[in-house]
Scaffold this motif. Structure first.
Motif, mmCIF file in Angstrom:
data_model
loop_
_atom_site.group_PDB
_atom_site.id
_atom_site.type_symbol
_atom_site.label_atom_id
_atom_site.label_comp_id
_atom_site.label_asym_id
_atom_site.label_seq_id
_atom_site.Cartn_x
_atom_site.Cartn_y
_atom_site.Cartn_z
ATOM 1 N N THR A 48 0.802 -1.235 0.000
ATOM 2 C CA THR A 48 0.000 0.000 0.000
ATOM 3 C C THR A 48 0.832 1.282 0.000
ATOM 4 O OG1 THR A 48 -0.185 -0.187 2.420
ATOM 5 C CG2 THR A 48 -2.003 -1.050 1.113
ATOM 6 N N SER A 49 2.152 1.171 0.089
ATOM 7 C CA SER A 49 2.971 2.387 0.032
ATOM 8 C C SER A 49 2.887 2.989 -1.373
ATOM 9 C CB SER A 49 4.427 2.080 0.386
ATOM 10 O OG SER A 49 4.970 1.164 -0.547
ATOM 11 N N LYS A 50 2.928 4.319 -1.452
ATOM 12 C CA LYS A 50 2.754 4.986 -2.746
ATOM 13 C C LYS A 50 3.872 4.635 -3.716
ATOM 14 C CE LYS A 50 0.089 8.916 -1.009
ATOM 15 N NZ LYS A 50 0.020 10.393 -0.833
ATOM 16 N N ARG A 57 5.848 -5.975 -6.650
ATOM 17 C CA ARG A 57 5.979 -5.999 -5.188
ATOM 18 C C ARG A 57 5.810 -7.426 -4.659
ATOM 19 N NH1 ARG A 57 4.022 -0.215 -2.821
ATOM 20 N NH2 ARG A 57 4.479 1.002 -4.679
ATOM 21 N N LEU A 58 4.948 -8.192 -5.317
ATOM 22 C CA LEU A 58 4.780 -9.592 -4.935
ATOM 23 C C LEU A 58 6.088 -10.356 -5.136
ATOM 24 C CD1 LEU A 58 3.024 -12.075 -4.198
ATOM 25 C CD2 LEU A 58 2.502 -12.277 -6.639
ATOM 26 N N ILE A 59 6.751 -10.125 -6.255
ATOM 27 C CA ILE A 59 8.032 -10.794 -6.529
ATOM 28 C C ILE A 59 9.056 -10.441 -5.453
ATOM 29 C CG2 ILE A 59 9.997 -10.887 -8.133
ATOM 30 C CD1 ILE A 59 7.942 -10.495 -10.414
ATOM 31 N N LEU A 60 9.044 -9.185 -5.027
ATOM 32 C CA LEU A 60 9.953 -8.747 -3.960
ATOM 33 C C LEU A 60 9.656 -9.493 -2.663
ATOM 34 C CD1 LEU A 60 12.108 -6.805 -2.812
ATOM 35 C CD2 LEU A 60 10.248 -5.169 -2.370
ATOM 36 N N SER A 118 8.741 2.190 1.046
ATOM 37 C CA SER A 118 8.391 1.046 1.884
ATOM 38 C C SER A 118 9.624 0.310 2.415
ATOM 39 C CB SER A 118 7.502 0.073 1.097
ATOM 40 O OG SER A 118 8.209 -0.453 -0.012
ATOM 41 N N ILE A 119 10.776 0.952 2.418
ATOM 42 C CA ILE A 119 12.015 0.313 2.876
ATOM 43 C C ILE A 119 11.869 -0.174 4.322
ATOM 44 C CG2 ILE A 119 14.477 0.635 3.341
ATOM 45 C CD1 ILE A 119 13.751 0.564 0.386
ATOM 46 N N PHE A 120 11.303 0.669 5.169
ATOM 47 C CA PHE A 120 11.127 0.295 6.581
ATOM 48 C C PHE A 120 10.186 -0.903 6.698
ATOM 49 C CE2 PHE A 120 9.020 0.816 10.767
ATOM 50 C CZ PHE A 120 10.154 0.712 11.571
#
Length: 470
Positions: A241-243, A295-298, A248-250
């Motif tokens: 959900t991060s823009k 993001r899913l792959i990450l 979203s590193i944290f």
């Protein structure tokens, strides 16, 4: 000064409303909806932070010798159970007031309206019927006191069931998506912090905060794993959900810490359950939300990388899967002589099924299987399977209500699949992961409420989708 003026203005407004009320009904009707939402949100946050509160509580306990440490565990259990009862009671009060307000607004509801309401809230109604079956089971139990209060270790009796249901209902009626996402983020923070301390495993910090290796502040490594199983799936949401991904590193670090703690925990059931949850959310994103594939792959890459690193360091993940394969082969070849398969779970399951057959209608009562297992010279007091536990403790009709509630919920997800948000996908994946874990584990008074809250969020957010489809 501006804030003070706003507060004074709000107090004066509330005061004038109270003056104009002539009955309790008028007073309840005057409560704004956002007051219910904020109160529920605060209650849920208090529960989410109870592991941290227990750590702070541990600071004020003595840790001079081994006996004192054992005593501390009992004191922490009592304190944690007290928090559950307090928050459960507060939730119940808020829920009752909310329901009264809804009923007062619709005084002239017809039978058709009532049937429509049940249909729209069918999963919730089925869970409520499960609670009613729990009450009957407690009353018909051969040890009503034990079934009401629960065992001194598990504290999973009827009184806890009421608290679970109150928190579940509170989460269900909280429809503010921002507050729901915020609550999930706070759960992620708590889980990541506990995971970090567990991974560091510094003796002085452990003694100060009452922590144990691979257990954190929980009493058993399996219990911590149940919590991490749910938290690891929830920690995916902030990443999604991060823009921007770099924002979203944290959240990525928190997710990595939780996965590392779970992988090192050595409890196979919850780890396997997260694999199921990741598989589900992968399928859902590929089918419904292709924009989130990167993001899913990450997320999947982090899970695989950390799992490989933990296995290289501790060599238990692959070993556990090999043991599981051997256990499955033992069960398939000779099921009647494979009682020790799955660290004795197969024997617990078979005996648990027999207990359910002996008392099919209302079971032996909540948290009341210990004596039955002891008669068979088995030291465990639970079957390590939520379905068998419900059937043996509460009765087969209770199990049917539980399964129907889940089936209705899953059917609604399938029905509304095209309009689901990433929040819906993360919630249902977390629910499925925890349920998978529960097929190999036991319910505990300090882990079940986390699932009840997430389950409530999942039902509530989906209910909003159902209303939008009208």
């Amino acid at each position: 000064m501006k804030i003070v003026n706003i507060l004074v203005k709000q107090l004066n407004t509330a005061k004038s409303k109270i003056k104009n009320t002539y009955s309790i009904c008028d007073l309840i009707l005057s409560i704004p909806h956002n007051v219910f939402a904020k109160t529920i949100y605060i209650i849920i946050l208090f529960w989410i932070y109870t592991p941290i509160i227990m750590m702070v509580y541990s600071v004020f306990l003595k840790n001079t010798d081994q006996f004192q440490l054992l005593l501390n565990n009992s004191l922490i259990t009592i304190e944690w159970f007290t928090r559950l009862q307090q928050l459960g009671l507060l939730s119940l009060i808020v829920v009752v007031l909310f329901i009264i307000k809804v009923l007062l607004k619709k005084k002239e509801a017809s039978l058709i309206d009532f049937i429509i309401k049940i249909k729209r809230n069918l999963s919730f109604v089925l869970f409520f019927l499960l609670l009613l079956m729990s009450i009957i089971s407690c009353i018909t139990s051969d040890n009503i006191v034990l079934s009401f209060y629960g065992d001194k270790y598990r504290r999973d009796g009827l009184i806890s069931y009421f608290c679970y249901f109150a928190l579940f209902t509170s989460a269900y009626i909280l429809r503010d998506k921002n507050k729901i996402i915020s609550a999930i983020k706070h759960l992620t923070h708590v889980a990541a912090f506990l995971s970090l301390l567990t991974l560091l495993n510094i003796e002085s910090i452990n003694l100060l905060f009452g922590l144990s290796n691979n257990k954190a502040v929980f009493n058993n490594i399996n219990h911590f794993a149940y919590f991490l199983c749910l938290a690891s799936m929830c920690s995916i949401l902030p990443i999604m959900t991060s823009k921007r991904l770099k924002d979203s590193i944290f959240s990525i670090i928190e997710y990595a810490l939780i996965v590392a703690a779970l992988a090192r925990n050595q409890s196979l059931g919850p780890y396997l359950a997260v694999l199921v949850g990741l598989l589900l959310i992968s399928i859902l994103i590929i089918m419904l939300k292709k924009a989130y594939i990167k993001r899913l792959i990450l997320v999947l890459s982090i899970f695989i990388l950390i799992s490989v690193m933990i296995n290289i360091s501790y060599r238990h993940i692959l070993a556990n899967f090999l043991v599981m394969r051997n256990d499955i082969n033992s069960i398939l070849s000779d099921p009647n002589n494979a009682f020790d398969a799955g660290t004795n779970r197969w024997g617990l399951w078979l005996n648990g099924i027999e207990f359910a057959k002996q008392k099919p209608w209302f079971g032996y009562g909540p948290d009341n299987l210990g004596e039955q297992y002891s008669l068979l010279d088995i030291s465990n007091d639970r079957p390590h399977n939520i379905l068998i536990q419900i059937a043996a403790s509460l009765g087969i009709p209770a199990l049917i209500f539980f399964l129907l509630a889940l089936l209705v919920h899953f059917y609604q997800y399938i029905k509304l699949r095209k309009s689901l948000s990433i929040l819906n996908l993360c919630l249902i994946s977390a629910v499925v992961a925890y349920l998978t874990s529960s097929l190999f584990g036991n319910s505990m008074f300090y882990t079940t409420p986390f699932f009840c809250i997430i389950m409530g969020f999942s039902l509530g957010t989906l209910k909003e989708k159902l209303l939008d489809k009208r």
